[in-house]
Design a protein around this motif. Structure first.
Motif, PDB file in Angstrom:
ATOM      1  N   GLY A  99      62.293  53.201  44.482  1.00 20.85           N
ATOM      2  CA  GLY A  99      62.924  53.280  43.526  1.00 20.85           C
ATOM      3  C   GLY A  99      64.398  53.776  43.766  1.00 20.85           C
ATOM      4  N   SER A 100      64.939  54.634  44.581  1.00 20.84           N
ATOM      5  CA  SER A 100      66.148  54.808  44.681  1.00 20.84           C
ATOM      6  C   SER A 100      67.026  53.806  45.104  1.00 20.84           C
ATOM      7  CB  SER A 100      66.577  56.176  45.442  1.00 20.84           C
ATOM      8  OG  SER A 100      66.051  57.235  45.068  1.00 20.84           O
ATOM      9  N   TYR A 132      66.118  60.788  35.154  1.00 22.88           N
ATOM     10  CA  TYR A 132      66.136  60.650  36.651  1.00 22.88           C
ATOM     11  C   TYR A 132      66.196  59.175  37.146  1.00 22.88           C
ATOM     12  CZ  TYR A 132      64.659  61.547  41.608  1.00 22.88           C
ATOM     13  OH  TYR A 132      64.831  61.462  42.846  1.00 22.88           O
ATOM     14  N   HIS A 133      67.052  59.106  38.043  1.00 22.27           N
ATOM     15  CA  HIS A 133      66.934  57.646  38.625  1.00 22.27           C
ATOM     16  C   HIS A 133      67.039  57.614  40.165  1.00 22.27           C
ATOM     17  CE1 HIS A 133      67.760  55.957  34.507  1.00 22.27           C
ATOM     18  NE2 HIS A 133      68.638  56.697  34.387  1.00 22.27           N
ATOM     19  N   GLU A 206      65.559  54.762  31.295  1.00 22.88           N
ATOM     20  CA  GLU A 206      64.374  54.608  31.598  1.00 22.88           C
ATOM     21  C   GLU A 206      63.862  54.378  30.038  1.00 22.88           C
ATOM     22  OE1 GLU A 206      62.380  58.123  33.689  1.00 22.88           O
ATOM     23  OE2 GLU A 206      64.492  58.803  33.547  1.00 22.88           O
ATOM     24  N   ASP A 240      65.286  51.394  33.811  1.00 21.50           N
ATOM     25  CA  ASP A 240      64.798  51.586  35.090  1.00 21.50           C
ATOM     26  C   ASP A 240      63.353  51.977  34.776  1.00 21.50           C
ATOM     27  OD1 ASP A 240      63.718  53.402  37.173  1.00 21.50           O
ATOM     28  OD2 ASP A 240      65.340  54.954  37.251  1.00 21.50           O
ATOM     29  N   VAL A 242      61.106  52.321  37.058  1.00 23.40           N
ATOM     30  CA  VAL A 242      60.573  52.622  38.287  1.00 23.40           C
ATOM     31  C   VAL A 242      59.308  53.605  38.401  1.00 23.40           C
ATOM     32  CG1 VAL A 242      60.936  54.062  40.500  1.00 23.40           C
ATOM     33  CG2 VAL A 242      62.505  52.650  39.848  1.00 23.40           C
ATOM     34  N   MET A 243      59.332  54.180  37.432  1.00 19.91           N
ATOM     35  CA  MET A 243      58.168  54.940  37.103  1.00 19.91           C
ATOM     36  C   MET A 243      57.268  54.658  35.841  1.00 19.91           C
ATOM     37  SD  MET A 243      57.814  59.241  36.358  1.00 19.91           S
ATOM     38  CE  MET A 243      57.517  59.965  38.020  1.00 19.91           C
ATOM     39  N   LYS A 269      57.295  52.420  41.905  1.00 25.20           N
ATOM     40  CA  LYS A 269      56.248  53.066  42.076  1.00 25.20           C
ATOM     41  C   LYS A 269      54.785  52.402  42.202  1.00 25.20           C
ATOM     42  CE  LYS A 269      58.441  57.224  40.909  1.00 25.20           C
ATOM     43  NZ  LYS A 269      58.191  58.447  41.684  1.00 25.20           N
TER      44      LYS A 269
HETATM   45  N1  PLP Z   1      63.908  56.198  38.896  1.00 22.24           N
HETATM   46  C1  PLP Z   1      62.775  56.742  38.311  1.00 22.24           C
HETATM   47  C2  PLP Z   1      62.412  56.537  36.816  1.00 22.24           C
HETATM   48  C3  PLP Z   1      62.011  57.681  39.092  1.00 22.24           C
HETATM   49  O1  PLP Z   1      61.101  58.313  38.247  1.00 22.24           O
HETATM   50  C4  PLP Z   1      62.193  57.758  40.389  1.00 22.24           C
HETATM   51  C5  PLP Z   1      61.254  58.667  41.029  1.00 22.24           C
HETATM   52  O2  PLP Z   1      60.748  59.431  40.775  1.00 22.24           O
HETATM   53  C6  PLP Z   1      63.172  57.005  40.864  1.00 22.24           C
HETATM   54  C7  PLP Z   1      63.918  56.107  40.035  1.00 22.24           C
HETATM   55  C8  PLP Z   1      63.578  57.132  42.411  1.00 22.24           C
HETATM   56  O3  PLP Z   1      62.421  56.470  43.040  1.00 22.24           O
HETATM   57  P1  PLP Z   1      62.109  56.845  44.605  1.00 22.24           P
HETATM   58  O4  PLP Z   1      61.624  58.311  44.775  1.00 22.24           O
HETATM   59  O5  PLP Z   1      60.946  55.733  45.097  1.00 22.24           O
HETATM   60  O6  PLP Z   1      63.299  56.657  45.326  1.00 22.24           O
END
Ligand code: PLP
Length: 445
Positions: A99-100, A132-133, A206, A240, A242-243, A269
Protein backbone atom coordinates in the motif's frame (compact mmCIF):
# COMPACT_ATOMS: atom_id res chain seq x y z
CA UNK A 1 14.94 -13.98 23.09
CA UNK A 2 13.68 -12.87 19.70
CA UNK A 3 16.16 -11.27 17.32
CA UNK A 4 13.31 -9.48 15.55
CA UNK A 5 12.66 -5.81 16.18
CA UNK A 6 8.96 -6.34 16.74
CA UNK A 7 6.40 -3.54 16.39
CA UNK A 8 6.27 -3.26 20.17
CA UNK A 9 9.41 -4.36 21.93
CA UNK A 10 8.76 -6.87 24.65
CA UNK A 11 5.14 -7.57 23.69
CA UNK A 12 4.31 -11.22 24.18
CA UNK A 13 3.01 -12.28 20.80
CA UNK A 14 1.58 -15.74 20.17
CA UNK A 15 3.31 -17.66 17.38
CA UNK A 16 1.05 -18.32 14.40
CA UNK A 17 1.61 -21.80 13.03
CA UNK A 18 -1.35 -22.48 10.77
CA UNK A 19 -4.18 -20.76 8.95
CA UNK A 20 -7.33 -22.28 7.52
CA UNK A 21 -10.41 -20.44 6.29
CA UNK A 22 -11.25 -17.65 8.73
CA UNK A 23 -9.01 -19.10 11.49
CA UNK A 24 -5.40 -18.67 12.58
CA UNK A 25 -3.95 -21.22 15.02
CA UNK A 26 -1.05 -20.55 17.36
CA UNK A 27 1.66 -22.88 18.65
CA UNK A 28 -0.35 -23.63 21.77
CA UNK A 29 -3.23 -24.91 19.70
CA UNK A 30 -5.45 -21.88 20.31
CA UNK A 31 -7.47 -20.75 17.34
CA UNK A 32 -8.53 -17.20 16.57
CA UNK A 33 -11.28 -15.98 14.28
CA UNK A 34 -9.61 -13.52 11.94
CA UNK A 35 -12.34 -10.93 12.34
CA UNK A 36 -10.20 -8.15 10.92
CA UNK A 37 -8.34 -10.07 8.18
CA UNK A 38 -5.21 -8.92 10.04
CA UNK A 39 -5.45 -5.30 8.97
CA UNK A 40 -8.15 -5.83 6.31
CA UNK A 41 -5.83 -8.04 4.29
CA UNK A 42 -6.95 -11.69 4.31
CA UNK A 43 -10.05 -11.17 2.19
CA UNK A 44 -10.35 -14.83 1.20
CA UNK A 45 -9.23 -16.24 4.52
CA UNK A 46 -6.14 -18.33 4.97
CA UNK A 47 -4.67 -21.08 2.79
CA UNK A 48 -7.26 -20.70 0.04
CA UNK A 49 -6.55 -23.78 -2.09
CA UNK A 50 -7.14 -22.11 -5.45
CA UNK A 51 -4.77 -19.25 -4.67
CA UNK A 52 -2.09 -21.60 -3.34
CA UNK A 53 -2.38 -23.70 -6.50
CA UNK A 54 -2.06 -20.63 -8.75
CA UNK A 55 1.12 -19.63 -6.91
CA UNK A 56 2.57 -23.15 -7.21
CA UNK A 57 1.87 -23.25 -10.93
CA UNK A 58 3.61 -19.90 -11.38
CA UNK A 59 6.60 -21.02 -9.27
CA UNK A 60 6.96 -23.98 -11.62
CA UNK A 61 7.21 -21.54 -14.55
CA UNK A 62 9.23 -18.58 -13.33
CA UNK A 63 9.48 -16.94 -9.93
CA UNK A 64 11.19 -13.68 -10.81
CA UNK A 65 12.07 -11.67 -13.90
CA UNK A 66 13.19 -8.04 -13.51
CA UNK A 67 10.70 -5.67 -15.12
CA UNK A 68 13.40 -3.67 -16.93
CA UNK A 69 14.21 -6.83 -18.91
CA UNK A 70 10.89 -8.68 -19.20
CA UNK A 71 7.17 -8.58 -18.77
CA UNK A 72 5.31 -11.77 -17.81
CA UNK A 73 2.01 -13.22 -18.94
CA UNK A 74 0.75 -13.35 -15.39
CA UNK A 75 1.40 -9.65 -14.70
CA UNK A 76 -0.18 -8.71 -18.05
CA UNK A 77 -3.18 -10.88 -17.22
CA UNK A 78 -3.62 -9.27 -13.81
CA UNK A 79 -3.54 -5.78 -15.35
CA UNK A 80 -6.20 -6.83 -17.91
CA UNK A 81 -8.41 -8.23 -15.13
CA UNK A 82 -8.11 -5.06 -13.04
CA UNK A 83 -8.90 -2.70 -15.89
CA UNK A 84 -11.82 -4.92 -16.87
CA UNK A 85 -13.26 -4.50 -13.38
CA UNK A 86 -12.39 -0.83 -12.89
CA UNK A 87 -14.85 1.96 -13.70
CA UNK A 88 -14.33 3.45 -17.15
CA UNK A 89 -11.70 6.18 -16.96
CA UNK A 90 -9.09 4.01 -15.26
CA UNK A 91 -7.11 2.47 -18.06
CA UNK A 92 -3.63 1.34 -17.02
CA UNK A 93 -2.00 -0.41 -14.09
CA UNK A 94 1.31 0.06 -12.28
CA UNK A 95 2.14 -2.92 -10.04
CA UNK A 96 4.01 -2.53 -6.73
CA UNK A 97 4.46 -4.57 -3.55
CA UNK A 98 2.14 -2.94 -1.00
CA UNK A 99 0.00 0.00 0.00
CA UNK A 100 2.68 2.54 0.90
CA UNK A 101 4.53 1.81 -2.34
CA UNK A 102 1.28 2.29 -4.23
CA UNK A 103 0.79 5.68 -2.59
CA UNK A 104 4.36 6.80 -3.27
CA UNK A 105 3.98 5.80 -6.90
CA UNK A 106 0.65 7.61 -7.22
CA UNK A 107 2.11 10.82 -5.76
CA UNK A 108 5.08 10.66 -8.09
CA UNK A 109 2.82 9.97 -11.05
CA UNK A 110 0.81 13.06 -10.21
CA UNK A 111 3.94 15.19 -10.01
CA UNK A 112 5.48 13.80 -13.19
CA UNK A 113 2.19 14.22 -15.04
CA UNK A 114 2.23 17.95 -14.39
CA UNK A 115 5.88 18.22 -15.34
CA UNK A 116 5.15 16.40 -18.62
CA UNK A 117 2.24 18.69 -19.52
CA UNK A 118 4.14 21.87 -18.73
CA UNK A 119 2.61 22.71 -15.34
CA UNK A 120 5.73 22.13 -13.26
CA UNK A 121 4.63 24.67 -10.67
CA UNK A 122 2.02 22.18 -9.39
CA UNK A 123 3.47 20.53 -6.31
CA UNK A 124 1.13 20.85 -3.33
CA UNK A 125 -0.66 17.83 -1.91
CA UNK A 126 -3.89 18.31 0.03
CA UNK A 127 -5.22 15.40 2.05
CA UNK A 128 -7.44 15.03 5.11
CA UNK A 129 -6.85 14.90 8.81
CA UNK A 130 -7.42 11.50 10.43
CA UNK A 131 -6.39 9.62 7.30
CA UNK A 132 -3.71 6.98 6.84
CA UNK A 133 -1.89 6.51 3.57
CA UNK A 134 1.14 4.47 4.61
CA UNK A 135 4.36 4.71 6.53
CA UNK A 136 6.97 5.63 3.94
CA UNK A 137 8.00 9.30 3.97
CA UNK A 138 5.72 10.57 1.19
CA UNK A 139 2.76 8.45 2.23
CA UNK A 140 3.22 9.37 5.90
CA UNK A 141 3.39 13.05 4.99
CA UNK A 142 0.15 12.68 3.05
CA UNK A 143 -1.64 10.95 5.93
CA UNK A 144 -3.30 13.19 8.47
CA UNK A 145 -2.90 11.28 11.70
CA UNK A 146 -1.11 13.57 14.14
CA UNK A 147 0.32 10.78 16.32
CA UNK A 148 1.80 8.81 13.44
CA UNK A 149 3.38 11.93 11.97
CA UNK A 150 4.57 13.67 15.13
CA UNK A 151 8.17 12.56 15.60
CA UNK A 152 8.86 12.35 11.85
CA UNK A 153 7.37 15.74 11.02
CA UNK A 154 10.71 17.53 10.63
CA UNK A 155 11.69 15.18 7.81
CA UNK A 156 8.33 15.00 6.04
CA UNK A 157 7.68 16.93 2.84
CA UNK A 158 5.16 19.72 3.36
CA UNK A 159 1.55 18.72 2.81
CA UNK A 160 -1.79 20.30 3.74
CA UNK A 161 -4.79 18.82 5.46
CA UNK A 162 -8.48 19.63 5.55
CA UNK A 163 -11.28 18.09 7.62
CA UNK A 164 -12.31 14.49 7.11
CA UNK A 165 -15.94 13.67 6.30
CA UNK A 166 -16.81 12.31 9.75
CA UNK A 167 -20.52 12.78 10.22
CA UNK A 168 -20.80 11.17 13.70
CA UNK A 169 -18.67 13.89 15.27
CA UNK A 170 -18.47 16.76 12.82
CA UNK A 171 -21.92 17.12 11.29
CA UNK A 172 -23.63 19.81 13.28
CA UNK A 173 -27.04 19.38 14.93
CA UNK A 174 -29.67 20.32 12.40
CA UNK A 175 -27.21 20.26 9.51
CA UNK A 176 -28.28 18.12 6.54
CA UNK A 177 -25.86 15.71 4.87
CA UNK A 178 -26.00 17.95 1.80
CA UNK A 179 -25.10 21.07 3.79
CA UNK A 180 -22.31 19.18 5.56
CA UNK A 181 -20.85 18.02 2.23
CA UNK A 182 -21.06 21.59 0.98
CA UNK A 183 -19.30 22.93 4.08
CA UNK A 184 -16.44 20.48 3.56
CA UNK A 185 -16.29 21.32 -0.14
CA UNK A 186 -16.04 25.01 0.73
CA UNK A 187 -13.18 24.27 3.14
CA UNK A 188 -11.30 22.31 0.45
CA UNK A 189 -11.79 25.05 -2.10
CA UNK A 190 -10.62 27.68 0.37
CA UNK A 191 -7.44 25.69 1.01
CA UNK A 192 -6.82 25.40 -2.73
CA UNK A 193 -7.27 29.14 -3.20
CA UNK A 194 -5.05 29.89 -0.21
CA UNK A 195 -2.23 27.78 -1.66
CA UNK A 196 -2.76 29.11 -5.18
CA UNK A 197 -4.85 26.77 -7.35
CA UNK A 198 -2.18 26.66 -10.05
CA UNK A 199 0.29 25.23 -7.53
CA UNK A 200 -1.88 22.39 -6.22
CA UNK A 201 -1.12 18.97 -7.64
CA UNK A 202 -3.49 16.51 -5.97
CA UNK A 203 -6.20 15.92 -3.44
CA UNK A 204 -5.90 12.56 -1.69
CA UNK A 205 -8.58 10.68 0.27
CA UNK A 206 -9.72 7.23 1.33
CA UNK A 207 -13.32 6.72 0.08
CA UNK A 208 -14.09 4.84 3.32
CA UNK A 209 -11.53 5.70 6.00
CA UNK A 210 -10.04 2.59 7.58
CA UNK A 211 -7.33 2.41 10.23
CA UNK A 212 -7.53 5.96 11.57
CA UNK A 213 -11.31 6.48 11.76
CA UNK A 214 -12.78 2.99 11.73
CA UNK A 215 -14.84 2.41 8.58
CA UNK A 216 -16.14 5.94 8.09
CA UNK A 217 -17.78 6.48 4.72
CA UNK A 218 -18.61 9.88 3.23
CA UNK A 219 -22.02 11.52 3.23
CA UNK A 220 -23.86 11.52 -0.10
CA UNK A 221 -22.49 13.97 -2.66
CA UNK A 222 -19.25 14.67 -0.79
CA UNK A 223 -17.05 13.03 -3.39
CA UNK A 224 -19.11 14.47 -6.24
CA UNK A 225 -18.35 17.94 -4.91
CA UNK A 226 -14.68 17.03 -4.41
CA UNK A 227 -14.47 15.78 -8.01
CA UNK A 228 -16.03 19.02 -9.30
CA UNK A 229 -13.61 21.16 -7.32
CA UNK A 230 -10.60 19.18 -8.55
CA UNK A 231 -11.85 19.46 -12.13
CA UNK A 232 -12.49 23.19 -11.82
CA UNK A 233 -8.91 23.76 -10.71
CA UNK A 234 -7.17 21.14 -12.86
CA UNK A 235 -6.15 19.14 -9.77
CA UNK A 236 -5.74 15.37 -9.82
CA UNK A 237 -7.93 13.27 -7.51
CA UNK A 238 -6.13 10.32 -5.91
CA UNK A 239 -8.33 7.84 -4.05
CA UNK A 240 -6.63 5.45 -1.66
CA UNK A 241 -8.46 2.12 -1.72
CA UNK A 242 -5.58 0.21 -0.17
CA UNK A 243 -7.83 -0.85 2.70
CA UNK A 244 -11.40 -0.24 1.52
CA UNK A 245 -11.00 -1.58 -2.02
CA UNK A 246 -11.22 -5.01 -3.66
CA UNK A 247 -14.75 -5.84 -2.58
CA UNK A 248 -14.39 -4.88 1.08
CA UNK A 249 -17.34 -2.43 1.05
CA UNK A 250 -19.61 -4.55 -1.15
CA UNK A 251 -18.43 -3.29 -4.54
CA UNK A 252 -15.06 -4.13 -6.08
CA UNK A 253 -14.00 -0.47 -5.76
CA UNK A 254 -15.48 1.53 -2.88
CA UNK A 255 -15.56 4.59 -5.15
CA UNK A 256 -18.23 2.93 -7.32
CA UNK A 257 -20.71 3.86 -4.59
CA UNK A 258 -19.78 7.54 -4.91
CA UNK A 259 -20.57 7.85 -8.61
CA UNK A 260 -17.24 9.44 -9.51
CA UNK A 261 -14.01 8.32 -11.14
CA UNK A 262 -10.67 9.58 -9.80
CA UNK A 263 -7.52 10.08 -11.86
CA UNK A 264 -5.51 7.63 -9.80
CA UNK A 265 -6.54 4.82 -7.45
CA UNK A 266 -4.32 2.79 -5.16
CA UNK A 267 -5.15 -0.76 -4.08
CA UNK A 268 -3.18 -3.33 -2.08
CA UNK A 269 -4.38 -5.36 0.89
CA UNK A 270 -7.33 -7.24 -0.60
CA UNK A 271 -5.55 -7.47 -3.93
CA UNK A 272 -3.08 -10.06 -2.69
CA UNK A 273 -5.30 -11.22 0.17
CA UNK A 274 -2.16 -11.74 2.26
CA UNK A 275 -1.03 -14.59 0.02
CA UNK A 276 1.60 -12.30 -1.46
CA UNK A 277 2.68 -8.69 -0.86
CA UNK A 278 1.29 -6.74 -3.79
CA UNK A 279 -0.27 -3.37 -4.53
CA UNK A 280 -1.16 -1.38 -7.62
CA UNK A 281 -1.95 2.07 -8.94
CA UNK A 282 -4.67 2.38 -11.56
CA UNK A 283 -4.33 5.47 -13.72
CA UNK A 284 -6.24 7.31 -16.39
CA UNK A 285 -5.25 7.27 -20.03
CA UNK A 286 -4.59 11.03 -19.85
CA UNK A 287 -1.78 10.42 -17.38
CA UNK A 288 -0.49 7.45 -19.37
CA UNK A 289 -0.56 9.52 -22.55
CA UNK A 290 1.34 12.38 -20.94
CA UNK A 291 4.15 9.98 -20.03
CA UNK A 292 4.05 8.25 -23.41
CA UNK A 293 4.09 11.44 -25.45
CA UNK A 294 6.47 13.19 -23.07
CA UNK A 295 9.55 11.52 -21.65
CA UNK A 296 8.35 8.03 -22.60
CA UNK A 297 8.78 6.64 -19.11
CA UNK A 298 7.54 6.87 -15.57
CA UNK A 299 10.63 7.76 -13.59
CA UNK A 300 10.16 5.28 -10.79
CA UNK A 301 10.56 1.56 -10.07
CA UNK A 302 11.39 -0.99 -7.39
CA UNK A 303 13.13 -4.35 -7.65
CA UNK A 304 10.01 -6.40 -6.99
CA UNK A 305 7.38 -4.56 -9.03
CA UNK A 306 5.30 -6.93 -11.17
CA UNK A 307 6.58 -9.92 -9.22
CA UNK A 308 5.23 -13.02 -11.03
CA UNK A 309 4.22 -15.02 -7.95
CA UNK A 310 2.55 -11.99 -6.40
CA UNK A 311 0.79 -11.38 -9.71
CA UNK A 312 -0.32 -15.03 -9.88
CA UNK A 313 -1.79 -14.86 -6.37
CA UNK A 314 -3.53 -11.54 -7.09
CA UNK A 315 -4.84 -12.73 -10.43
CA UNK A 316 -6.53 -15.69 -8.73
CA UNK A 317 -7.83 -13.48 -5.89
CA UNK A 318 -9.34 -11.10 -8.45
CA UNK A 319 -10.88 -14.01 -10.38
CA UNK A 320 -12.54 -15.21 -7.16
CA UNK A 321 -13.71 -11.69 -6.25
CA UNK A 322 -15.38 -11.43 -9.63
CA UNK A 323 -17.60 -14.43 -8.99
CA UNK A 324 -21.14 -13.23 -8.22
CA UNK A 325 -21.32 -15.40 -5.09
CA UNK A 326 -18.33 -13.59 -3.55
CA UNK A 327 -19.84 -10.11 -3.73
CA UNK A 328 -23.26 -11.50 -2.75
CA UNK A 329 -21.74 -13.00 0.40
CA UNK A 330 -20.00 -9.73 1.28
CA UNK A 331 -23.35 -7.91 1.13
CA UNK A 332 -25.30 -10.60 2.96
CA UNK A 333 -22.73 -11.15 5.69
CA UNK A 334 -22.09 -7.40 5.93
CA UNK A 335 -25.77 -6.82 6.69
CA UNK A 336 -25.75 -9.61 9.22
CA UNK A 337 -22.68 -8.14 10.90
CA UNK A 338 -24.25 -4.69 11.01
CA UNK A 339 -27.50 -6.06 12.43
CA UNK A 340 -25.62 -8.20 14.95
CA UNK A 341 -23.46 -5.30 16.12
CA UNK A 342 -26.50 -3.07 16.49
CA UNK A 343 -28.40 -5.72 18.45
CA UNK A 344 -25.48 -6.55 20.75
CA UNK A 345 -23.89 -3.12 21.16
CA UNK A 346 -26.46 -0.56 20.04
CA UNK A 347 -27.64 0.00 23.61
CA UNK A 348 -24.21 -0.14 25.22
CA UNK A 349 -23.38 3.07 27.08
CA UNK A 350 -19.84 2.68 25.73
CA UNK A 351 -20.66 2.40 22.04
CA UNK A 352 -21.27 5.76 20.38
CA UNK A 353 -21.50 4.75 16.74
CA UNK A 354 -21.72 1.61 14.61
CA UNK A 355 -20.87 2.24 10.96
CA UNK A 356 -19.39 0.94 7.77
CA UNK A 357 -20.23 -0.82 4.53
CA UNK A 358 -20.11 -4.44 3.41
CA UNK A 359 -17.63 -6.41 5.47
CA UNK A 360 -15.89 -3.23 6.64
CA UNK A 361 -17.43 -2.17 9.94
CA UNK A 362 -16.40 0.14 12.74
CA UNK A 363 -17.54 0.59 16.32
CA UNK A 364 -16.65 3.86 18.05
CA UNK A 365 -16.08 3.46 21.79
CA UNK A 366 -17.04 6.33 24.10
CA UNK A 367 -16.99 6.98 27.84
CA UNK A 368 -20.32 8.83 27.59
CA UNK A 369 -22.80 8.03 24.85
CA UNK A 370 -24.79 11.26 25.19
CA UNK A 371 -21.92 13.72 25.14
CA UNK A 372 -19.75 11.46 22.90
CA UNK A 373 -16.93 12.09 25.35
CA UNK A 374 -14.09 9.69 24.63
CA UNK A 375 -12.21 7.62 27.18
CA UNK A 376 -9.14 9.13 28.76
CA UNK A 377 -6.38 8.16 26.28
CA UNK A 378 -4.22 7.04 29.22
CA UNK A 379 -6.67 4.18 29.82
CA UNK A 380 -5.89 2.79 26.34
CA UNK A 381 -9.29 1.20 26.03
CA UNK A 382 -8.50 0.15 22.45
CA UNK A 383 -5.49 -1.91 23.59
CA UNK A 384 -7.52 -3.49 26.35
CA UNK A 385 -10.26 -4.47 23.88
CA UNK A 386 -7.67 -6.03 21.57
CA UNK A 387 -6.23 -8.06 24.42
CA UNK A 388 -9.64 -9.15 25.71
CA UNK A 389 -10.69 -10.14 22.19
CA UNK A 390 -7.53 -12.19 21.61
CA UNK A 391 -8.17 -13.99 24.90
CA UNK A 392 -11.61 -14.90 23.53
CA UNK A 393 -10.18 -16.14 20.23
CA UNK A 394 -11.05 -13.07 18.17
CA UNK A 395 -8.78 -10.88 16.10
CA UNK A 396 -10.20 -7.39 15.67
CA UNK A 397 -8.41 -4.13 14.85
CA UNK A 398 -8.90 -1.54 17.59
CA UNK A 399 -7.14 1.83 17.37
CA UNK A 400 -6.88 4.96 19.48
CA UNK A 401 -6.66 8.60 18.45
CA UNK A 402 -9.85 8.40 16.39
CA UNK A 403 -10.81 12.04 16.96
CA UNK A 404 -7.53 13.91 16.71
CA UNK A 405 -4.68 11.41 16.83
CA UNK A 406 -4.80 11.34 20.64
CA UNK A 407 -8.41 11.11 21.84
CA UNK A 408 -11.04 8.63 20.78
CA UNK A 409 -11.11 4.88 20.21
CA UNK A 410 -12.66 2.53 17.71
CA UNK A 411 -12.67 -1.10 16.70
CA UNK A 412 -12.44 -2.07 13.04
CA UNK A 413 -13.81 -5.34 11.72
CA UNK A 414 -12.91 -6.68 8.28
CA UNK A 415 -13.53 -10.42 8.19
CA UNK A 416 -12.80 -12.62 5.15
CA UNK A 417 -15.42 -12.67 2.38
CA UNK A 418 -15.86 -16.43 2.78
CA UNK A 419 -17.34 -15.99 6.25
CA UNK A 420 -20.62 -17.71 7.16
CA UNK A 421 -23.57 -16.59 9.32
CA UNK A 422 -22.68 -18.48 12.50
CA UNK A 423 -19.11 -17.18 12.32
CA UNK A 424 -20.41 -13.61 12.04
CA UNK A 425 -22.48 -14.25 15.16
CA UNK A 426 -19.41 -15.52 17.01
CA UNK A 427 -17.49 -12.35 16.09
CA UNK A 428 -20.29 -10.19 17.49
CA UNK A 429 -20.58 -12.26 20.64
CA UNK A 430 -16.84 -12.26 21.33
CA UNK A 431 -16.43 -8.57 20.55
CA UNK A 432 -19.32 -7.58 22.82
CA UNK A 433 -17.81 -9.63 25.66
CA UNK A 434 -14.35 -8.13 25.01
CA UNK A 435 -15.71 -4.56 25.14
CA UNK A 436 -17.65 -5.26 28.34
CA UNK A 437 -14.65 -6.78 29.98
CA UNK A 438 -12.25 -4.03 28.85
CA UNK A 439 -14.59 -1.34 30.18
CA UNK A 440 -15.20 -3.24 33.41
CA UNK A 441 -11.47 -3.42 34.06
CA UNK A 442 -11.57 -0.53 36.48
CA UNK A 443 -12.29 2.55 34.40
CA UNK A 444 -13.85 5.59 35.98
CA UNK A 445 -14.18 8.73 33.90
N1 PLP B 1 -3.36 3.33 2.64
C1 PLP B 1 -4.30 2.87 3.47
C2 PLP B 1 -5.69 3.41 3.37
C3 PLP B 1 -3.99 1.90 4.42
O1 PLP B 1 -4.93 1.47 5.27
C4 PLP B 1 -2.67 1.40 4.48
C5 PLP B 1 -2.30 0.39 5.49
O2 PLP B 1 -2.97 0.17 6.46
C6 PLP B 1 -1.72 1.91 3.59
C7 PLP B 1 -2.09 2.88 2.68
C8 PLP B 1 -0.31 1.41 3.62
O3 PLP B 1 -0.25 0.10 3.15
P1 PLP B 1 0.98 -0.85 3.54
O4 PLP B 1 0.89 -1.11 5.00
O5 PLP B 1 0.74 -2.07 2.70
O6 PLP B 1 2.21 -0.14 3.13
Amino acid sequence: MSKILHRTIGASLPTAVAGEGIYITDDRGRSYIDGSGGAAVSCLGHNHPEVLEAMKVQMGRISYAHTSFFTTDVAEQLAEQLIDLAPSGLDYVYLVSGGSEAMEAALKMARQYFVEIGQAERRHIIARRQSYHGNTIGALATGGNAWRRAQFKPILPETYHVSPCYAYRDMQPGETAEAYAERLATELEAKIVELGAEKVMAFVAEPVVGATLGAVGPVADYFKRVRQICDNHGILLILDEVMCGMGRTGTIFALEQEGIVPDLVTIAKGLGGGFQPIGAVLLSKEIYRAFKEGSGLFQHGHTYIGHPIAAAAASKVVEILKRPETIANISRMGERLDAGLNAALGQSPYVGDIRGRGLFRGVEIVADKDTKQPFDPAYKIHSKIKKEAMQRGLMCYPMGGTIDGVHGDHVLLAPPYIIQSEQIDMIVERLAAAIDSAVAGGYSS
